[in-house]
Design a protein around this motif. Structure first.
Motif, PDB file in Angstrom:
ATOM      1  N   ALA A   1       0.818  -1.213   0.000  1.00 19.87           N
ATOM      2  CA  ALA A   1       0.000   0.000   0.000  1.00 19.87           C
ATOM      3  C   ALA A   1       0.851   1.262   0.000  1.00 19.87           C
ATOM      4  CB  ALA A   1      -0.925   0.005   1.218  1.00 19.87           C
ATOM      5  N   VAL A   2       0.279   2.325  -0.522  1.00 18.59           N
ATOM      6  CA  VAL A   2       0.916   3.642  -0.485  1.00 18.59           C
ATOM      7  C   VAL A   2       1.107   4.059   0.978  1.00 18.59           C
ATOM      8  CG1 VAL A   2       0.640   6.081  -1.053  1.00 18.59           C
ATOM      9  CG2 VAL A   2      -0.060   4.328  -2.701  1.00 18.59           C
ATOM     10  N   GLY A   3       2.313   4.502   1.321  1.00 19.46           N
ATOM     11  CA  GLY A   3       2.585   4.968   2.674  1.00 19.46           C
ATOM     12  C   GLY A   3       2.777   3.874   3.697  1.00 19.46           C
ATOM     13  N   GLU A   4       2.905   2.640   3.240  1.00 19.76           N
ATOM     14  CA  GLU A   4       3.033   1.513   4.157  1.00 19.76           C
ATOM     15  C   GLU A   4       4.504   1.229   4.460  1.00 19.76           C
ATOM     16  OE1 GLU A   4       0.937  -2.858   4.541  1.00 19.76           O
ATOM     17  OE2 GLU A   4       1.512  -2.207   2.530  1.00 19.76           O
ATOM     18  N   PHE A   5       4.775   0.807   5.704  1.00 18.90           N
ATOM     19  CA  PHE A   5       6.086   0.265   6.060  1.00 18.90           C
ATOM     20  C   PHE A   5       5.947  -1.247   5.948  1.00 18.90           C
ATOM     21  CE2 PHE A   5      10.024   1.454   8.613  1.00 18.90           C
ATOM     22  CZ  PHE A   5      10.686   0.271   8.330  1.00 18.90           C
TER      23      PHE A   5
ATOM     24  N   GLU B   1      13.902   2.471  15.773  1.00 18.11           N
ATOM     25  CA  GLU B   1      12.956   3.498  16.221  1.00 18.11           C
ATOM     26  C   GLU B   1      13.002   4.721  15.307  1.00 18.11           C
ATOM     27  OE1 GLU B   1      13.641   4.479  20.285  1.00 18.11           O
ATOM     28  OE2 GLU B   1      13.360   2.436  21.015  1.00 18.11           O
ATOM     29  N   GLU B   2      14.228   5.118  14.932  1.00 18.90           N
ATOM     30  CA  GLU B   2      14.368   6.314  14.094  1.00 18.90           C
ATOM     31  C   GLU B   2      13.804   6.091  12.695  1.00 18.90           C
ATOM     32  OE1 GLU B   2      18.324   7.855  14.106  1.00 18.90           O
ATOM     33  OE2 GLU B   2      18.432   7.964  16.285  1.00 18.90           O
ATOM     34  N   LEU B   3      14.036   4.911  12.133  1.00 17.97           N
ATOM     35  CA  LEU B   3      13.498   4.615  10.797  1.00 17.97           C
ATOM     36  C   LEU B   3      11.979   4.648  10.798  1.00 17.97           C
ATOM     37  CD1 LEU B   3      15.651   1.736   9.246  1.00 17.97           C
ATOM     38  CD2 LEU B   3      15.241   4.000   8.285  1.00 17.97           C
ATOM     39  N   LYS B   4      11.383   4.033  11.814  1.00 14.03           N
ATOM     40  CA  LYS B   4       9.921   4.003  11.889  1.00 14.03           C
ATOM     41  C   LYS B   4       9.355   5.413  12.036  1.00 14.03           C
ATOM     42  CE  LYS B   4       5.852   2.126  12.230  1.00 14.03           C
ATOM     43  NZ  LYS B   4       5.191   1.603  11.024  1.00 14.03           N
ATOM     44  N   ALA B   5       9.989   6.226  12.899  1.00  9.94           N
ATOM     45  CA  ALA B   5       9.525   7.605  13.096  1.00  9.94           C
ATOM     46  C   ALA B   5       9.685   8.418  11.812  1.00  9.94           C
ATOM     47  CB  ALA B   5      10.301   8.256  14.242  1.00  9.94           C
ATOM     48  N   LEU B   6      10.800   8.215  11.105  1.00 12.10           N
ATOM     49  CA  LEU B   6      11.053   8.948   9.859  1.00 12.10           C
ATOM     50  C   LEU B   6      10.039   8.568   8.793  1.00 12.10           C
ATOM     51  CD1 LEU B   6      12.975  10.940   8.443  1.00 12.10           C
ATOM     52  CD2 LEU B   6      14.348   8.967   7.747  1.00 12.10           C
ATOM     53  N   GLN B   7       9.732   7.295   8.705  1.00  9.88           N
ATOM     54  CA  GLN B   7       8.759   6.835   7.711  1.00  9.88           C
ATOM     55  C   GLN B   7       7.377   7.440   7.973  1.00  9.88           C
ATOM     56  OE1 GLN B   7       6.021   4.472   8.033  1.00  9.88           O
ATOM     57  NE2 GLN B   7       5.611   4.435   5.826  1.00  9.88           N
ATOM     58  N   LYS B   8       7.005   7.505   9.247  1.00 11.00           N
ATOM     59  CA  LYS B   8       5.708   8.112   9.587  1.00 11.00           C
ATOM     60  C   LYS B   8       5.701   9.597   9.247  1.00 11.00           C
ATOM     61  CE  LYS B   8       3.758   5.152  13.161  1.00 11.00           C
ATOM     62  NZ  LYS B   8       3.260   5.077  14.553  1.00 11.00           N
ATOM     63  N   GLU B   9       6.818  10.258   9.502  1.00  9.75           N
ATOM     64  CA  GLU B   9       6.909  11.698   9.237  1.00  9.75           C
ATOM     65  C   GLU B   9       6.832  11.996   7.741  1.00  9.75           C
ATOM     66  OE1 GLU B   9      10.328  15.177   9.497  1.00  9.75           O
ATOM     67  OE2 GLU B   9      10.459  13.458  10.854  1.00  9.75           O
TER      68      GLU B   9
ATOM     69  N   ASP C   1       4.266  -2.262   9.261  1.00  9.34           N
ATOM     70  CA  ASP C   1       2.804  -2.299   9.319  1.00  9.34           C
ATOM     71  C   ASP C   1       2.304  -3.681   8.923  1.00  9.34           C
ATOM     72  OD1 ASP C   1       2.571   0.497   9.923  1.00  9.34           O
ATOM     73  OD2 ASP C   1       3.019   0.921   7.827  1.00  9.34           O
ATOM     74  N   ARG C   2       2.950  -4.248   7.885  1.00  8.48           N
ATOM     75  CA  ARG C   2       2.659  -5.626   7.472  1.00  8.48           C
ATOM     76  C   ARG C   2       3.966  -6.329   7.140  1.00  8.48           C
ATOM     77  NH1 ARG C   2      -0.829  -6.802   2.751  1.00  8.48           N
ATOM     78  NH2 ARG C   2       0.122  -4.922   1.869  1.00  8.48           N
TER      79      ARG C   2
END
Length: 337
Positions: free
Chosen positions: A28-32, A175-183, A203-204
């Motif tokens: 999906a678009v915007g998915e990690f 933690e930083e990668l996940k936060a950056l991806q959300k941002e 996310d999946r």
């Protein structure tokens, strides 16, 4: 859902080896999104197919609705971060980050500004003039990430990017990668063989084995409801119960997964709550693991592993104990192989 990356019956062969075998997948678009599996399972080849470094022998690949078979890497709106960083040692950090912009013909002032902003994004503001050799492994990884992001890709591909880091730094970078991806809201496709990384960030998760995807789902879905013995064993650890054992303990006559942390260790003869199952046995091995202690208990012809918080169960090896677990913790699997 809006689809960023689509695979339809994609296969990639190397001689007689089918590295990717009829994979169908939507990201999906915007998915990690994490691709998880052992070495040689096909996950990295799938990443290279998205990047354009490999081409499929069969099937169809789309990126944001555009067919990409035959499209070279530099014409795809994706960028890749590699495990070995692949930085140019003779260039400064700023020049490394701006290199892709230079290749695209962007003027010096603009690319320097964009490089500076991209480095600030990964907490390396002011490092533009340093050389890669003057940086730690974690800092070099941030530079590689910054270089990939400065081009504004729609999809960021990460090929085991944390594999060379020590445990503490790896956890920090997760933690930083996940936060950056959300941002940023960019689609991240992350390849790893580390199930802890996949579960903590994605996310999946798609589980790969022998060139195929054997299960796709959210981290809780994958962990709590494995569909096969392979998934149960590969993602965390699991007691795989035979149909006969499961039936005898209130379950279904199918191969069943029972996670060790669902099992409590009690004294012999302890009362068993109504919705629970139990088995009596002898402790064969105890493994202290810091926050938890693992007990390997022989119950008839089945060896069960139970996991308790450290200090919660004080039994020595050789003791007889009663194992108790909720019947609902026994998860039937489609494939016991």
């Amino acid at each position: 859902m809006s689809v960023a990356v689509r695979f339809v019956n994609v296969s990639r062969r190397f001689g007689a080896v089918r590295a990717v075998d009829a994979v169908t997948l939507d990201i999906a678009v915007g998915e990690f999104f994490a691709m998880l599996g052992p070495s040689g399972s096909g996950k990295t080849t799938c990443l290279r197919l998205i990047a354009g470094f490999e081409q499929p022998n069969e099937g169809h690949i789309e990126i944001f609705g555009e067919t990409v078979e035959g499209v070279p890497p530099y014409k795809r709106n994706v960028n890749t971060v590699f495990q070995d960083y692949a930085l140019f040692p003779h260039m400064t950090v700023g020049e490394n980050v701006a290199y892709g912009l230079m290749i695209r013909g962007i003027g010096r002032a603009e690319r320097e500004t964009k490089a500076k902003n991209a480095l600030a994004m990964v907490k390396l503001g002011g490092y533009e003039g340093r050389r890669p050799a003057q940086l730690s492994g974690g800092q070099r990884q941030r530079v590689a990430l910054s270089r990939a992001l400065v081009n504004g890709p729609k999809v960021l591909l990460l090929d085991e990017p944390l594999g060379a880091l020590d445990l503490k730094l790896r956890e920090q970078m997760q933690e930083e990668l996940k936060a950056l991806q959300k941002e940023l809201g960019i689609t991240f496709v992350f390849v790893t063989h580390d199930q802890g990384e996949a579960l903590s960030m994605a996310d999946r998760v798609a589980i790969f084995n022998d060139g195929k995807i054997v299960q796709v789902g959210s981290p809780p879905d994958i962990y709590e409801r494995p569909q096969s013995r392979f998934v149960a064993d590969f993602v965390g650890s699991s007691n795989v119960l035979s149909p006969a054992f499961a039936t005898a303990h209130g379950g279904t006559a199918k191969w069943t997964s029972l996670r060790p942390e669902k099992i409590e260790v009690h004294a012999p003869g302890s009362p068993v709550p109504g919705p629970s199952a139990h088995a009596d046995g002898e402790i064969k091995m105890i493994s202290y693991q810091g926050a938890v202690t693992r007990f390997s208990v022989e119950t008839g012809d089945t060896r069960l592993t139970a996991e308790m918080p450290a200090g919660a169960a004080d039994f020595p090896e050789g003791d007889n104990v009663r194992l108790i677990w909720p019947k609902s913790a026994m998860v039937t699997m489609e494939d016991g192989a």
